[in-house]
Design a protein around this motif. Structure first.
Motif, PDB file in Angstrom:
ATOM      1  N   ALA A  98     -13.809 -26.556   4.958  1.00  0.00           N
ATOM      2  CA  ALA A  98     -13.857 -27.827   4.217  1.00  0.00           C
ATOM      3  C   ALA A  98     -15.013 -27.840   3.222  1.00  0.00           C
ATOM      4  O   ALA A  98     -14.867 -28.307   2.092  1.00  0.00           O
ATOM      5  N   LYS A  99     -16.166 -27.312   3.610  1.00  0.00           N
ATOM      6  CA  LYS A  99     -17.327 -27.266   2.719  1.00  0.00           C
ATOM      7  C   LYS A  99     -17.064 -26.401   1.491  1.00  0.00           C
ATOM      8  O   LYS A  99     -17.650 -26.623   0.441  1.00  0.00           O
ATOM      9  N   GLY A 100     -16.165 -25.439   1.608  1.00  0.00           N
ATOM     10  CA  GLY A 100     -15.869 -24.533   0.511  1.00  0.00           C
ATOM     11  C   GLY A 100     -14.875 -25.070  -0.508  1.00  0.00           C
ATOM     12  O   GLY A 100     -14.629 -24.439  -1.525  1.00  0.00           O
ATOM     13  N   VAL A 101     -14.292 -26.240  -0.246  1.00  0.00           N
ATOM     14  CA  VAL A 101     -13.311 -26.802  -1.178  1.00  0.00           C
ATOM     15  C   VAL A 101     -14.032 -27.456  -2.355  1.00  0.00           C
ATOM     16  O   VAL A 101     -15.002 -28.198  -2.175  1.00  0.00           O
ATOM     17  N   THR A 102     -13.553 -27.187  -3.551  1.00  0.00           N
ATOM     18  CA  THR A 102     -14.139 -27.765  -4.765  1.00  0.00           C
ATOM     19  C   THR A 102     -14.050 -29.286  -4.726  1.00  0.00           C
ATOM     20  O   THR A 102     -12.989 -29.830  -4.435  1.00  0.00           O
ATOM     21  N   GLY A 103     -15.178 -29.940  -4.985  1.00  0.00           N
ATOM     22  CA  GLY A 103     -15.219 -31.398  -4.989  1.00  0.00           C
ATOM     23  C   GLY A 103     -15.820 -31.997  -3.738  1.00  0.00           C
ATOM     24  O   GLY A 103     -16.171 -33.168  -3.708  1.00  0.00           O
ATOM     25  N   VAL A 104     -15.957 -31.191  -2.681  1.00  0.00           N
ATOM     26  CA  VAL A 104     -16.535 -31.672  -1.426  1.00  0.00           C
ATOM     27  C   VAL A 104     -18.057 -31.636  -1.541  1.00  0.00           C
ATOM     28  O   VAL A 104     -18.637 -30.599  -1.852  1.00  0.00           O
ATOM     29  N   THR A 105     -18.681 -32.793  -1.298  1.00  0.00           N
ATOM     30  CA  THR A 105     -20.138 -32.868  -1.371  1.00  0.00           C
ATOM     31  C   THR A 105     -20.785 -32.836  -0.002  1.00  0.00           C
ATOM     32  O   THR A 105     -21.926 -32.411   0.139  1.00  0.00           O
ATOM     33  N   SER A 106     -20.049 -33.303   1.028  1.00  0.00           N
ATOM     34  CA  SER A 106     -20.565 -33.248   2.397  1.00  0.00           C
ATOM     35  C   SER A 106     -19.394 -33.265   3.366  1.00  0.00           C
ATOM     36  O   SER A 106     -18.310 -33.746   3.037  1.00  0.00           O
ATOM     37  N   VAL A 107     -19.638 -32.735   4.562  1.00  0.00           N
ATOM     38  CA  VAL A 107     -18.605 -32.706   5.597  1.00  0.00           C
ATOM     39  C   VAL A 107     -19.190 -33.251   6.893  1.00  0.00           C
ATOM     40  O   VAL A 107     -20.240 -32.799   7.343  1.00  0.00           O
ATOM     41  N   THR A 108     -18.502 -34.234   7.460  1.00  0.00           N
ATOM     42  CA  THR A 108     -18.832 -34.733   8.793  1.00  0.00           C
ATOM     43  C   THR A 108     -17.730 -34.226   9.709  1.00  0.00           C
ATOM     44  O   THR A 108     -16.570 -34.606   9.571  1.00  0.00           O
ATOM     45  N   ASN A 109     -18.102 -33.366  10.638  1.00  0.00           N
ATOM     46  CA  ASN A 109     -17.135 -32.719  11.511  1.00  0.00           C
ATOM     47  C   ASN A 109     -17.125 -33.422  12.863  1.00  0.00           C
ATOM     48  O   ASN A 109     -18.040 -33.268  13.663  1.00  0.00           O
ATOM     49  N   LYS A 110     -16.067 -34.197  13.104  1.00  0.00           N
ATOM     50  CA  LYS A 110     -15.918 -34.913  14.375  1.00  0.00           C
ATOM     51  C   LYS A 110     -14.796 -34.305  15.219  1.00  0.00           C
ATOM     52  O   LYS A 110     -14.203 -34.993  16.051  1.00  0.00           O
ATOM     53  N   LEU A 111     -14.519 -33.035  14.995  1.00  0.00           N
ATOM     54  CA  LEU A 111     -13.479 -32.358  15.763  1.00  0.00           C
ATOM     55  C   LEU A 111     -13.975 -32.059  17.174  1.00  0.00           C
ATOM     56  O   LEU A 111     -15.165 -31.816  17.382  1.00  0.00           O
ATOM     57  N   VAL A 112     -13.052 -32.079  18.101  1.00  0.00           N
ATOM     58  CA  VAL A 112     -13.370 -31.728  19.493  1.00  0.00           C
ATOM     59  C   VAL A 112     -12.386 -30.664  19.955  1.00  0.00           C
ATOM     60  O   VAL A 112     -11.266 -30.585  19.463  1.00  0.00           O
TER      61      VAL A 112
ATOM     62  N   VAL B 265      -8.346 -30.332   1.005  1.00  0.00           N
ATOM     63  CA  VAL B 265      -9.038 -29.848   2.211  1.00  0.00           C
ATOM     64  C   VAL B 265      -8.013 -29.489   3.281  1.00  0.00           C
ATOM     65  O   VAL B 265      -8.107 -28.434   3.908  1.00  0.00           O
ATOM     66  N   ARG B 266      -7.017 -30.351   3.461  1.00  0.00           N
ATOM     67  CA  ARG B 266      -5.978 -30.084   4.469  1.00  0.00           C
ATOM     68  C   ARG B 266      -5.222 -28.799   4.124  1.00  0.00           C
ATOM     69  O   ARG B 266      -4.933 -27.986   5.010  1.00  0.00           O
ATOM     70  N   ALA B 267      -4.933 -28.594   2.850  1.00  0.00           N
ATOM     71  CA  ALA B 267      -4.235 -27.374   2.428  1.00  0.00           C
ATOM     72  C   ALA B 267      -5.093 -26.135   2.682  1.00  0.00           C
ATOM     73  O   ALA B 267      -4.590 -25.103   3.123  1.00  0.00           O
ATOM     74  N   ALA B 268      -6.388 -26.253   2.424  1.00  0.00           N
ATOM     75  CA  ALA B 268      -7.291 -25.123   2.670  1.00  0.00           C
ATOM     76  C   ALA B 268      -7.356 -24.808   4.160  1.00  0.00           C
ATOM     77  O   ALA B 268      -7.366 -23.641   4.560  1.00  0.00           O
ATOM     78  N   LEU B 269      -7.395 -25.850   4.984  1.00  0.00           N
ATOM     79  CA  LEU B 269      -7.413 -25.634   6.436  1.00  0.00           C
ATOM     80  C   LEU B 269      -6.106 -24.988   6.895  1.00  0.00           C
ATOM     81  O   LEU B 269      -6.114 -24.057   7.710  1.00  0.00           O
ATOM     82  N   ALA B 270      -4.985 -25.470   6.375  1.00  0.00           N
ATOM     83  CA  ALA B 270      -3.682 -24.938   6.773  1.00  0.00           C
ATOM     84  C   ALA B 270      -3.490 -23.489   6.359  1.00  0.00           C
ATOM     85  O   ALA B 270      -2.804 -22.723   7.057  1.00  0.00           O
TER      86      ALA B 270
ATOM     87  N   ILE C 249     -13.670 -25.382  15.520  1.00  0.00           N
ATOM     88  CA  ILE C 249     -14.418 -26.554  15.052  1.00  0.00           C
ATOM     89  C   ILE C 249     -15.345 -26.162  13.896  1.00  0.00           C
ATOM     90  O   ILE C 249     -15.293 -26.745  12.807  1.00  0.00           O
ATOM     91  N   ASP C 250     -16.209 -25.186  14.121  1.00  0.00           N
ATOM     92  CA  ASP C 250     -17.138 -24.740  13.078  1.00  0.00           C
ATOM     93  C   ASP C 250     -16.409 -24.102  11.901  1.00  0.00           C
ATOM     94  O   ASP C 250     -16.792 -24.291  10.743  1.00  0.00           O
ATOM     95  N   LYS C 251     -15.353 -23.348  12.214  1.00  0.00           N
ATOM     96  CA  LYS C 251     -14.595 -22.690  11.159  1.00  0.00           C
ATOM     97  C   LYS C 251     -13.961 -23.729  10.230  1.00  0.00           C
ATOM     98  O   LYS C 251     -13.992 -23.578   9.015  1.00  0.00           O
ATOM     99  N   ALA C 252     -13.418 -24.802  10.793  1.00  0.00           N
ATOM    100  CA  ALA C 252     -12.806 -25.863   9.974  1.00  0.00           C
ATOM    101  C   ALA C 252     -13.849 -26.538   9.085  1.00  0.00           C
ATOM    102  O   ALA C 252     -13.597 -26.830   7.911  1.00  0.00           O
ATOM    103  N   GLY C 253     -15.033 -26.778   9.627  1.00  0.00           N
ATOM    104  CA  GLY C 253     -16.109 -27.373   8.836  1.00  0.00           C
ATOM    105  C   GLY C 253     -16.526 -26.488   7.681  1.00  0.00           C
ATOM    106  O   GLY C 253     -16.740 -26.965   6.556  1.00  0.00           O
ATOM    107  N   ASP C 254     -16.622 -25.191   7.934  1.00  0.00           N
ATOM    108  CA  ASP C 254     -17.000 -24.243   6.885  1.00  0.00           C
ATOM    109  C   ASP C 254     -15.945 -24.176   5.780  1.00  0.00           C
ATOM    110  O   ASP C 254     -16.274 -24.119   4.593  1.00  0.00           O
TER     111      ASP C 254
END
Length: 122
Positions: free
Chosen positions: A99-113, A56-61, A92-97
């Motif tokens: 993360a949701k697209g990474v294989t293996g992710v079943t849910s995302v809780t976005n606590k970014l500010v 997920v971190r690699a996808a965000l980066a 914030i929303d872009k990072a959540g989206d």
């Protein structure tokens, strides 16, 4: 006559014991193998969670327009939590989206500010 009934009853008890003994031994073998390696499945789960957080971190980066320097990623059983701050609220929303697209992710809780803007006077 009574001895015949006694032998039938005794034969029934012996038959039940013979049938149950291999079953009990098989269960003991399974229990001992699980007891011998109790942490192996927990260790594998931690490794999988760590690998998912890295993915997920690699996808965000690698996503243009997201600054990952203030983002922490946690994963547990496919559930991902994003914490920290980003320079602007649009990320914030872009990072959540992402993360949701990474294989293996079943849910995302976005606590970014969004980080407060620097240099603004009162």
């Amino acid at each position: 006559m009574k001895s015949a009934k006694l032998f039938k009853a005794l034969g029934g008890v012996v038959a039940v014991m013979v049938v149950c003994t291999p079953y009990a031994q098989a269960n003991d073998t399974l229990a001992s193998s699980v007891a011998a390696n109790p942490g192996s499945s927990a260790k594998a789960a931690r490794a999988a969670d760590k690998q998912l957080a890295r993915a997920v971190r690699a996808a965000l980066a690698s996503t243009r327009g997201i600054d990952v320097s203030g983002i922490a990623v946690r994963a547990s059983g496919g559930a991902v939590v994003l914490k920290g701050s980003v320079p602007d609220a649009a990320q914030i929303d872009k990072a959540g989206d992402v993360a949701k697209g990474v294989t293996g992710v079943t849910s995302v809780t976005n606590k970014l500010v969004g980080a407060p803007h620097q240099g603004q006077g009162r």
